[in-house]
Design an enzyme around this catalytic site. Structure first.
Site, PDB file in Angstrom:
ATOM      1  N   HIS A   1       0.831  -1.199   0.000  1.00  0.00           N
ATOM      2  CA  HIS A   1       0.000   0.000   0.000  1.00  0.00           C
ATOM      3  C   HIS A   1       0.864   1.247   0.000  1.00  0.00           C
ATOM      4  CE1 HIS A   1      -4.132  -1.645   1.505  1.00  0.00           C
ATOM      5  NE2 HIS A   1      -3.626  -2.364   0.516  1.00  0.00           N
TER       6      HIS A   1
ATOM      7  N   TYR B   1      -9.347   5.577   7.591  1.00  0.00           N
ATOM      8  CA  TYR B   1      -9.516   5.917   9.002  1.00  0.00           C
ATOM      9  C   TYR B   1     -10.559   7.027   9.076  1.00  0.00           C
ATOM     10  CZ  TYR B   1      -5.059   3.550  10.083  1.00  0.00           C
ATOM     11  OH  TYR B   1      -4.055   2.632  10.239  1.00  0.00           O
TER      12      TYR B   1
ATOM     13  N   PRO C   1      -4.136   0.362  18.881  1.00  0.00           N
ATOM     14  CA  PRO C   1      -3.890  -0.120  17.520  1.00  0.00           C
ATOM     15  C   PRO C   1      -4.049   0.949  16.429  1.00  0.00           C
ATOM     16  CG  PRO C   1      -5.999  -0.883  18.325  1.00  0.00           C
ATOM     17  CD  PRO C   1      -5.321  -0.230  19.479  1.00  0.00           C
TER      18      PRO C   1
ATOM     19  N   LYS D   1       1.129  -0.110  15.193  1.00  0.00           N
ATOM     20  CA  LYS D   1       2.537  -0.194  15.609  1.00  0.00           C
ATOM     21  C   LYS D   1       2.890  -1.427  16.444  1.00  0.00           C
ATOM     22  CE  LYS D   1       3.853   3.313  13.456  1.00  0.00           C
ATOM     23  NZ  LYS D   1       4.638   3.015  12.253  1.00  0.00           N
TER      24      LYS D   1
ATOM     25  N   TYR E   1       3.882   6.718  10.174  1.00  0.00           N
ATOM     26  CA  TYR E   1       3.063   5.557   9.816  1.00  0.00           C
ATOM     27  C   TYR E   1       3.910   4.478   9.136  1.00  0.00           C
ATOM     28  CZ  TYR E   1      -1.222   3.090   8.498  1.00  0.00           C
ATOM     29  OH  TYR E   1      -2.228   2.148   8.390  1.00  0.00           O
TER      30      TYR E   1
HETATM   31  C1  PHB Z   1      -5.704  -4.144  10.710  1.00  0.00           C
HETATM   32  O1  PHB Z   1      -5.814  -4.346   9.467  1.00  0.00           O
HETATM   33  O2  PHB Z   1      -5.930  -5.022  11.578  1.00  0.00           O
HETATM   34  C2  PHB Z   1      -5.302  -2.769  11.175  1.00  0.00           C
HETATM   35  C3  PHB Z   1      -4.849  -1.838  10.243  1.00  0.00           C
HETATM   36  C4  PHB Z   1      -4.471  -0.564  10.673  1.00  0.00           C
HETATM   37  C5  PHB Z   1      -4.554  -0.251  12.022  1.00  0.00           C
HETATM   38  C6  PHB Z   1      -4.999  -1.196  12.961  1.00  0.00           C
HETATM   39  C7  PHB Z   1      -5.376  -2.464  12.532  1.00  0.00           C
HETATM   40  O3  PHB Z   1      -4.212   1.005  12.438  1.00  0.00           O
END
Ligand code: PHB
Ligand code: APR
Length: 392
Positions: free
Chosen positions: A75, A203, A295, A299, A387
């Site tokens: 990505h 997000y 989460p 990280k 990130y």
């Molecule tokens: C996930 O795909 O489980 C995932 C992706 C990004 C995050 C947290 C979890 O910030």
């Protein structure tokens, strides 16, 4: 009681313990990995899904990245969604680095398979693990396996047994400082048998609460909604989950979220937690055993990899060359990266979630931060470099 010997006793067969065992094994150092649960459980626990470039590089260099390279989804960006519109953060364009979707379950499967193929000790379903002699040069780990109590004598113990593990409990309270923050909400996550509705992660900050649209493969979506910290799964019917996702991810241009059969669901508490130092005599903590991040910043797994990459190099210098500079610096060095990730994860969490009791001032601050990210390449670059992960 049977007595066994190894160089490094590793408690915990999650990503931290298994990768540490691989890195040390590649350098010819003997290890034993002890795991509380059975193989099926550790390989199917739904956890994280984002790999930083540094993590991918470590797995490949360790000889356990072949399937990851074949099956990962690379990505180049993520989307921030608020006020009915999406704003892309061009991770690769801004930093030259990218991330990959490759589930933690798959990382663990690859590491378990590699360890079993190497024929080195990996004991599942151990119990009553106790560590002692940490302040001597001959620490021991005693545990029960197949109904037998075993004493494992070693030179170093690696506590990779997660937030609820036994190793950190063996450190005297006076020898350790813990700082933490519990957030007043949790994440409800589902795995759905449906193609992701967007090519990259979304997000979303919404007045009803946070939502995240992620994925595991071209056929499997991974989706999260913010829920109350005290919520139980029973309070969330599948209809309620999908309704919340549709509402929180909606845009003014009519983007639609695909639904599909829910394969798995779980609720994850949100906390920040750091223990220091990450060492007590011959015991070294790595991964969730030493620190927890919410989460939101993706990280947790990447920090575990970073810890054991530093720890493995330090232990190799100590055990092979008698050079203790690495082990003496391990805690400070690991914690530097931990705190960068703690801050980023806290910042993302504060910006994207609806906090109970938040007033108009709080919400205006969040919106201002989001608008600034949408308008400023400098702001997006700062988010992007955190990130994708700073170089190891
Ligand atoms: C996930 O795909 O489980 C995932 C992706 C990004 C995050 C947290 C979890 O910030
Ligand atoms: N004895 C042996 N094993 C134990 C004990 C114990 N007393 N207590 C816990 N364990 C095992 C757990 O069953 C688990 O398999 O230690 C392992 C710890 O693994 P993780 O919790 O996955 O932690 P870590 O390897 O540091 O990886 C961090 O996992 O929890 C996620 O979000 C976190 O993505 C991050 C990653």
């Amino acid at each position: 009681m049977p007595v066994a010997r190894t160089e490094v006793a590793i408690v915990g067969a999650g990503p931290a313990g298994l990768l540490l065992g691989r890195l040390l094994g590649n350098a010819g150092i003997e290890t034993v990995v002890l795991e509380l649960r059975d193989r099926d459980h550790v390989e199917h626990r739904q956890r994280a899904g984002i790999l930083e470039q540094a993590t991918m590089d470590v797995l490949e260099a360790a000889g356990v990245g072949a399937r990851m390279v074949r099956e990962r989804l690379l990505h180049d960006g993520v989307e921030l969604r608020f006020g009915g519109a999406g704003h892309r953060v061009d991770l690769h364009g801004l930093t030259g680095r990218r991330v990959a979707i490759y589930a933690q379950t798959e990382v663990v499967k690859d590491l378990v398979a590699a360890r079993l193929e190497a024929g080195v000790p990996l004991d599942f379903e151990v119990s009553d693990v106790a560590v002692s002699g940490l302040d001597t040069d001959a620490p021991t780990v005693t545990y029960t396996h197949d109904g037998e109590r075993v004493e494992l004598r070693c030179e170093v113990v690696a506590g990779c047994d997660g937030f609820h593990g036994a190793c950190r409990q063996a450190i005297p309270e006076a020898a350790m400082t813990v700082v933490e923050r519990d957030y007043p909400f949790a994440w409800l996550g589902i795995l759905a048998q449906v193609a992701p509705s967007s090519p990259e992660l979304i997000y979303a900050n919404h007045e009803d609460g946070f939502a995240l649209a992620s994925m595991r493969s071209p056929e499997i979506s991974r989706l999260y909604v913010q829920c109350d910290a005290a919520d139980e799964l029973e309070a969330w019917s599948e209809d309620r989950i999908w309704a919340a996702l549709h509402t929180r991810l909606a845009t003014d241009d009519g983007w639609t979220l695909r639904e599909g059969p829910v394969l798995d669901s779980s609720i994850t508490p949100m906390r920040s937690h750091v223990a220091s130092p990450l060492r007590h005599g011959r015991l070294f903590l790595a991964g969730d055993a030493g620190h927890i991040v919410p989460p939101t910043g993706a990280k947790g797994l990447n920090l575990a990899v970073a810890d054991v990459t530093v720890l493995a190099a330090a232990l190799i210098d100590h055990l092979h060359h008698g050079d203790d500079a690495g082990i003496d610096a391990y805690s400070d060095r690991a914690l530097d990266r931990v705190w960068r990730c703690e801050h980023f994860s806290w910042w993302m969490t504060a910006m994207l979630h609806r906090f109970p009791g938040a007033d108009g001032f709080d919400r205006a601050l969040q919106r201002s931060q989001l608008d600034y990210l949408a308008a400023s390449e400098a702001a997006r670059t700062s988010l992007a470099e955190n990130y994708v992960g700073l170089p190891l």
